[in-house]
Design a protein around this motif. Structure first.
Motif, PDB file in Angstrom:
ATOM      1  N   ASP A 190      -7.121   5.743  -2.357  1.00  0.00           N
ATOM      2  CA  ASP A 190      -6.746   4.273  -2.261  1.00  0.00           C
ATOM      3  C   ASP A 190      -7.070   3.524  -3.722  1.00  0.00           C
ATOM      4  O   ASP A 190      -6.304   2.628  -3.998  1.00  0.00           O
ATOM      5  CB  ASP A 190      -7.433   3.594  -1.360  1.00  0.00           C
ATOM      6  CG  ASP A 190      -7.259   4.208   0.143  1.00  0.00           C
ATOM      7  OD1 ASP A 190      -6.218   4.738   0.235  1.00  0.00           O
ATOM      8  OD2 ASP A 190      -8.408   4.573   0.700  1.00  0.00           O
ATOM      9  N   PHE A 202       0.856  -1.320   0.014  1.00  0.00           N
ATOM     10  CA  PHE A 202       0.061  -0.004   0.023  1.00  0.00           C
ATOM     11  C   PHE A 202       0.793   1.070  -0.012  1.00  0.00           C
ATOM     12  O   PHE A 202       0.432   2.116   0.370  1.00  0.00           O
ATOM     13  CB  PHE A 202      -0.980   0.031   1.101  1.00  0.00           C
ATOM     14  CG  PHE A 202      -2.344   0.609   1.048  1.00  0.00           C
ATOM     15  CD1 PHE A 202      -3.006   0.135  -0.170  1.00  0.00           C
ATOM     16  CD2 PHE A 202      -2.703   1.388   1.818  1.00  0.00           C
ATOM     17  CE1 PHE A 202      -4.162   0.721  -0.582  1.00  0.00           C
ATOM     18  CE2 PHE A 202      -4.152   2.098   1.475  1.00  0.00           C
ATOM     19  CZ  PHE A 202      -4.604   1.738   0.250  1.00  0.00           C
ATOM     20  N   VAL A 235      -6.759  -4.422   3.019  1.00  0.00           N
ATOM     21  CA  VAL A 235      -8.151  -5.434   2.852  1.00  0.00           C
ATOM     22  C   VAL A 235      -9.418  -4.610   3.185  1.00  0.00           C
ATOM     23  O   VAL A 235     -10.590  -5.143   2.329  1.00  0.00           O
ATOM     24  CB  VAL A 235      -7.997  -6.128   4.277  1.00  0.00           C
ATOM     25  CG1 VAL A 235      -8.129  -5.795   5.452  1.00  0.00           C
ATOM     26  CG2 VAL A 235      -9.087  -7.515   4.117  1.00  0.00           C
ATOM     27  N   PHE A 236      -9.400  -3.342   3.623  1.00  0.00           N
ATOM     28  CA  PHE A 236     -10.758  -2.542   3.646  1.00  0.00           C
ATOM     29  C   PHE A 236     -11.382  -2.356   2.310  1.00  0.00           C
ATOM     30  O   PHE A 236     -12.575  -2.132   2.240  1.00  0.00           O
ATOM     31  CB  PHE A 236     -10.490  -1.313   4.522  1.00  0.00           C
ATOM     32  CG  PHE A 236      -9.788  -0.343   3.700  1.00  0.00           C
ATOM     33  CD1 PHE A 236     -10.491   0.619   2.717  1.00  0.00           C
ATOM     34  CD2 PHE A 236      -8.170  -0.133   3.669  1.00  0.00           C
ATOM     35  CE1 PHE A 236      -9.678   1.494   1.958  1.00  0.00           C
ATOM     36  CE2 PHE A 236      -7.384   0.711   3.023  1.00  0.00           C
ATOM     37  CZ  PHE A 236      -8.254   1.689   2.117  1.00  0.00           C
ATOM     38  N   GLN A 282     -13.271  -5.398   2.173  1.00  0.00           N
ATOM     39  CA  GLN A 282     -14.217  -5.605   3.084  1.00  0.00           C
ATOM     40  C   GLN A 282     -15.481  -4.528   3.105  1.00  0.00           C
ATOM     41  O   GLN A 282     -16.685  -4.798   3.272  1.00  0.00           O
ATOM     42  CB  GLN A 282     -13.540  -5.082   4.588  1.00  0.00           C
ATOM     43  CG  GLN A 282     -12.661  -6.023   5.170  1.00  0.00           C
ATOM     44  CD  GLN A 282     -12.059  -5.640   6.492  1.00  0.00           C
ATOM     45  OE1 GLN A 282     -11.987  -4.239   6.560  1.00  0.00           O
ATOM     46  NE2 GLN A 282     -11.624  -6.499   7.204  1.00  0.00           N
ATOM     47  N   LEU A 326      -5.730 -12.880   5.025  1.00  0.00           N
ATOM     48  CA  LEU A 326      -4.524 -12.253   5.521  1.00  0.00           C
ATOM     49  C   LEU A 326      -4.685 -10.841   6.219  1.00  0.00           C
ATOM     50  O   LEU A 326      -4.171 -10.630   7.209  1.00  0.00           O
ATOM     51  CB  LEU A 326      -3.300 -11.971   4.223  1.00  0.00           C
ATOM     52  CG  LEU A 326      -2.836 -13.163   3.972  1.00  0.00           C
ATOM     53  CD1 LEU A 326      -1.634 -12.687   2.650  1.00  0.00           C
ATOM     54  CD2 LEU A 326      -1.597 -13.479   4.846  1.00  0.00           C
ATOM     55  N   ALA A 327      -5.647 -10.171   5.864  1.00  0.00           N
ATOM     56  CA  ALA A 327      -6.248  -8.904   6.550  1.00  0.00           C
ATOM     57  C   ALA A 327      -5.026  -7.984   6.695  1.00  0.00           C
ATOM     58  O   ALA A 327      -4.638  -7.482   7.954  1.00  0.00           O
ATOM     59  CB  ALA A 327      -7.009  -9.290   7.892  1.00  0.00           C
ATOM     60  N   LYS A 328      -4.449  -7.757   5.557  1.00  0.00           N
ATOM     61  CA  LYS A 328      -3.285  -6.402   5.805  1.00  0.00           C
ATOM     62  C   LYS A 328      -3.912  -5.241   5.661  1.00  0.00           C
ATOM     63  O   LYS A 328      -5.361  -5.274   5.026  1.00  0.00           O
ATOM     64  CB  LYS A 328      -2.269  -6.876   4.766  1.00  0.00           C
ATOM     65  CG  LYS A 328      -1.404  -7.805   5.166  1.00  0.00           C
ATOM     66  CD  LYS A 328      -0.704  -8.165   6.376  1.00  0.00           C
ATOM     67  CE  LYS A 328       0.055  -9.328   6.604  1.00  0.00           C
ATOM     68  NZ  LYS A 328       0.718  -9.419   8.024  1.00  0.00           N
ATOM     69  N   THR A 329      -3.489  -4.006   5.714  1.00  0.00           N
ATOM     70  CA  THR A 329      -4.090  -2.960   5.554  1.00  0.00           C
ATOM     71  C   THR A 329      -5.050  -2.730   4.337  1.00  0.00           C
ATOM     72  O   THR A 329      -6.150  -2.249   4.621  1.00  0.00           O
ATOM     73  CB  THR A 329      -2.783  -1.657   5.729  1.00  0.00           C
ATOM     74  OG1 THR A 329      -2.050  -1.987   6.736  1.00  0.00           O
ATOM     75  CG2 THR A 329      -3.429  -0.304   5.329  1.00  0.00           C
TER      76      THR A 329
END
Lengths: 532, 351
Positions: free
Chosen positions: A425, A52, A131-132, A135, A126-129
């Motif tokens: 983003d 990111f 991921v939103f 989500q 993995l839910a790293k930054t």
């Protein structure tokens, strides 16, 4: 005596070695290799589920093929990457994507819908930054197996929680997290359920134009071309990004021909490069914006008259035409391009500002702390503002801090007035609108840290409007909503939109085709070539 | 017989005692260093979680990394946990490079040593003779020249000097190579083994890389050498002046010793002090070359530590500082030992 003799001998030896050895430098970079000078010490990982940052974002754009991408000749056109075609169900909840045929990973394996399924699910697990980005489509660890499914090698079916605007969903699929990784290769290196993360973060397993040869942190990224790339083999065999932290050094290297492209030159150096016959300056408008945030927890800064007065106290044009020339352009709305507002109603007008301040009850001004990050050109901007604000009796105390400190303070509402930047983003207006005009919970405990929240701007109606725009399927209506919101932010908000970033890429005359694109991670390498 | 035995055991005991004292000093110094650096890292108003996850991370990602870093535990516990890890030889992972910190240091330290060794060699080879000469010809025209040269080296920012050096010798004259350790073209053909480009090139007979590296090294090396020379000149000159004013020098001159012999006498007596100065200036170059490393894009340890500190990448900072601290202590011990060899007083005390 002996010591002295020995030293003399050693000295002679060193001198001989140095004089004999120091031949002239290689005149130019090899013809099949591109060397780019860039500040890349922000690269922490090259795993697309995590990347990111600026430095790594554009690297993975060239190591992997994303589901969706942009036409490098016109970045307003969202086109299929790994996806050949797509269909949205009438209720707007199901997307059927057909994977392009003939895509090949660097391992030689064909890219299928199964790989895409694995890649998307992997991001959620993995839910790293970043991921939103997924989500917000309603995907989570429990439901992702249901929401993201490959029917066969060619068909990927995605479900979303609400009937979002299709352009929003498809834009999310153009983000770095939508890069397709070679599932077989990555699975081979899985350890303790890490989805191959520890292996992949320093390697590549994609179908992009290039594959990673070496990444030496804070030193260099070396890539080699992938002859099977679906848009045709890249023109250059090797692509090297070298970490050159000092802009003056970048310029010297470029002039001497030791690098082909320099990315981080300052306004003065860009100006000087324009008159150099060996160099070419290409200018690209970016989606990044710069603004001042006023913390309305401060009683003075809660007054809309003060907001307006401040808008008349900034010498936008004066700065843009002098020390920001070729670097920032005046821009007074939060979206850019055809979604942004053309109008720039504000300019320096001290008398108007004085009148507004008097109406607000501050005819004699006041003093404020102005939080500014210390990399150039931010201190220069702050000084210009300090001078013009002083004309209306407002004393700005400049608080210059390291970037990381500024961010920590701004994010915790610790500022009075802060100079801040925004980088979307992904290239859908929602990304930016959500940041500037959505603040569902204005309490200090809120987990939403948008710009509106940071400046304690309580806007329930606008927040609802932003959420509505997310679901608007008619592009024209959606555009209108964002225009409305931008007008409010422009005229009546504690955020003063000031500038848009311009990227000036300076390259050797024989180098062409490099496109940084408007986003932080949109640069395209495959088309870059050198013609003698 | 008995007396010599006693003497022997006495000196042995003294030796052991010195060793014990040195070792415990070393451990204490490193412990203190870790403690102070650790505290500084916690006081710096930077959010280490933000540095890892970035501004846009969702709340649950932030919370998870916060816990992973152990930031939810009390400060002393965090420090103890860290010490426990270090004692097992694990310095943790750098958040900026995602690599094991030990691996990072193994990659960055050789580059710094290359610069520091070159700088110190240049500094000693030029600085010592010039300093001696300047002291012997005190207040002559030559002395004034040397002093001005030293003063300039002391006061001009190396950052500026580096850029000017690049402009003149690289961009205009094309005598030396530009920034970086080797040309990009060699980046992917070099065989890496020791981490020292010079050694690697020699081991594999890659002589063009060897030459290219020297061409890259000479400018930053000479600059650091100039800085270190300026310091060494000043110190050598003042040590020598002090010695040359001593009575034994007057006596020697009265006895009719040649000026050359007199100077050699005096020089031998400043050698011990000089070694300490040289060792310190070498140690200083190990961590103080940050600006040179920035200008010359030289991937060294100073730059690594500075970057890491700004990003609150504490594992990297602590490990880097420990390495530098250990180098300081070792160099100090080394120069003390050498000093004993060269210092006539300690020599006579032993006999």
């Amino acid at each position: 005596m002996n010591v002295m003799r020995w030293k003399q001998a050693l000295g002679a030896a060193v001198a001989a070695a140095v004089l004999g050895g120091a031949g002239p430098a290689l005149a130019a970079t090899p013809a099949d290799t591109l060397v780019m000078a860039r500040k890349i010490d922000d690269i922490k990982s090259l795993d697309p589920a995590e990347v990111f940052e600026w430095g790594s974002g554009e690297i993975i754009n060239n190591l992997y093929v994303r589901l969706m991408t942009y036409d490098p000749h016109d970045f307003s056109k969202l086109v299929g990457g790994a996806v050949a075609s797509w269909q949205v169900s009438d209720d707007g909840l199901t997307y059927e994507l057909k994977i392009r045929k003939g895509l090949k990973f660097q391992s030689g394996r064909p890219l299928t819908a199964r790989d895409a399924e694995y890649s998307l699910r992997r991001v959620i697990h993995l839910a790293k930054t970043p991921v939103f980005i997924f989500q917000q489509l309603g995907w989570n660890k429990d439901n992702v197996a249901e929401m993201v499914r490959a029917l066969d090698d060619e068909t990927l079916v995605l479900k979303v929680a609400k009937p979002y605007s299709p352009s929003l969903v498809m834009s999310c699929l153009s983000a770095g997290v939508a890069s397709v990784v070679d599932s077989e290769e990555v699975r081979k290196h899985e350890q303790d359920g890490d989805y191959g993360y520890n292996w992949l973060k320093t390697r590549s397993a994609g179908a992009g134009a290039y594959r990673l040869t070496t990444w030496k942190p804070k030193d260099a990224v070396v890539m080699e071309s992938n002859p099977d790339f679906y848009l045709g083999p890249p023109a250059l065999k090797r692509f090297i990004v070298r970490h050159i932290p000092e802009p003056s050094a970048q310029r010297l290297l470029l002039q001497a021909g030791d690098v082909d492209i320099a990315r981080d030159l300052g306004p003065d150096q860009i100006k000087a490069s324009r008159s150099n016959p060996d160099l070419r300056v290409d200018v690209f408008k970016k989606v990044n914006t710069y603004y001042v945030g006023l913390n309305t927890k401060n009683e003075i800064l809660a007054n809309p008259k003060v907001w307006e007065a401040f808008r008349w106290l900034i010498d936008y044009e004066g700065m843009a035409n002098s020390f920001l020339d070729g670097y920032f352009a005046v821009h007074q709305s939060f979206l850019t391009g055809d979604m942004g507002l053309e109008e720039k109603p504000y300019r320096l007008d001290v008398e108007k500002a004085k009148k507004l301040l008097a109406e607000a009850g501050y005819p004699n001004g006041f003093s404020l702390d102005f939080l500014v990050a210390n990399p150039s050109p931010f201190p220069d901007i702050a000084q210009s503002m300090q001078a013009t604000f002083a004309q209306a009796g407002i004393k700005l105390n400049l608080v210059l801090r390291d970037q990381a400190q500024v961010l920590a303070t701004y994010r915790s509402r610790g500022h009075e007035m802060a100079f801040a930047r925004w980088s979307p983003d992904y290239l859908d207006p929602h990304s930016t609108a959500e940041f500037f005009v959505r603040n569902p919970d204005n309490s200090d405990a809120s987990t939403n840290k948008s710009a509106a929240w940071r400046n304690a701007w309580d806007i329930p109606e606008l927040s609802a409007m932003t959420e509505k725009a997310m679901l608007e399927r008619d592009p024209e209506v959606r555009k209108q909503i964002y225009r409305e919101e931008q007008k409010v932010v422009q005229k009546d908000s504690p955020m003063i939109m000031m500038f848009q970033l311009i990227e000036s890429t300076v390259s050797r005359k024989d180098t062409s085709g490099f496109t940084p694109g408007p986003g932080f991670d949109t640069a395209v390498f495959w088309n870059t070539r050198k013609v003698k | 017989m008995r007396v010599t035995n006693w003497l022997k055991s006495q000196s042995l005991r003294a030796g052991i005692r010195t060793l014990c004292v040195q070792t415990s000093m070393f451990v204490l110094t490193i412990f203190g260093l870790l403690l102070v650096t650790f505290m500084i890292g916690r006081v710096v108003p930077v959010d280490p979680v933000l540095v890892i996850v970035g501004d846009r991370a969702p709340a649950e990602v932030y919370a998870r990394v916060y816990a992973e870093l152990g930031l939810d535990k009390p400060l002393y516990q965090q420090f103890l946990m860290y010490l426990y890890q270090v004692a097992q030889g694990d310095f943790g992972t750098s958040v900026l490079t995602s690599q094991n910190v030990a691996k990072d240091i193994a990659a960055f330290f050789p580059a710094t040593i290359e610069l520091a060794v070159t700088g110190t060699l240049v500094g000693v080879l030029l600085g010592v003779p010039l300093g001696v000469w300047s002291a012997v010809r005190k207040n002559s025209f030559l002395d004034q020249c040397v002093r001005v040269v030293a003063l300039i080296g002391y006061s001009i920012p190396i950052f500026w000097l580096g850029l000017v050096g690049l402009l003149v010798f690289y961009a205009k004259l094309d005598w030396v190579a530009g920034v970086g350790r080797i040309d990009a073209a060699y980046e992917y053909i070099i065989e890496r083994e020791t981490g020292f480009v010079l050694l690697d090139a020699m081991l594999h007979g890659q002589w063009d890389i060897f030459r290219n590296f020297l061409s890259h090294l000479i400018l930053p090396g000479a600059l650091l050498g100039y800085m270190s020379m300026a310091y060494i000149i000043r110190m050598t000159r003042s040590f020598m002046l002090e010695q040359l004013g001593q009575e034994y020098v007057v006596t020697a001159r009265v006895k009719g010793l040649s000026e050359r012999r007199v100077v050699m006498h005096a020089f031998r007596n400043v050698l011990a002090q000089l070694i300490t100065v040289i060792a310190l200036s070498f140690a200083y170059l190990l961590e103080g070359a940050v600006l040179t490393e920035t200008v010359f894009a030289w991937p060294g340890l100073g730059l690594y530590i500075t970057n890491s500190l700004f990003a609150a990448d504490m594992n990297a900072v602590l490990a880097g500082t420990t390495v530098i601290g250990a180098s300081f202590v070792l160099l100090n011990a080394f120069s003390d030992a050498l000093g004993t060899v060269f210092d006539p007083r300690t020599r006579s005390a032993r006999t």
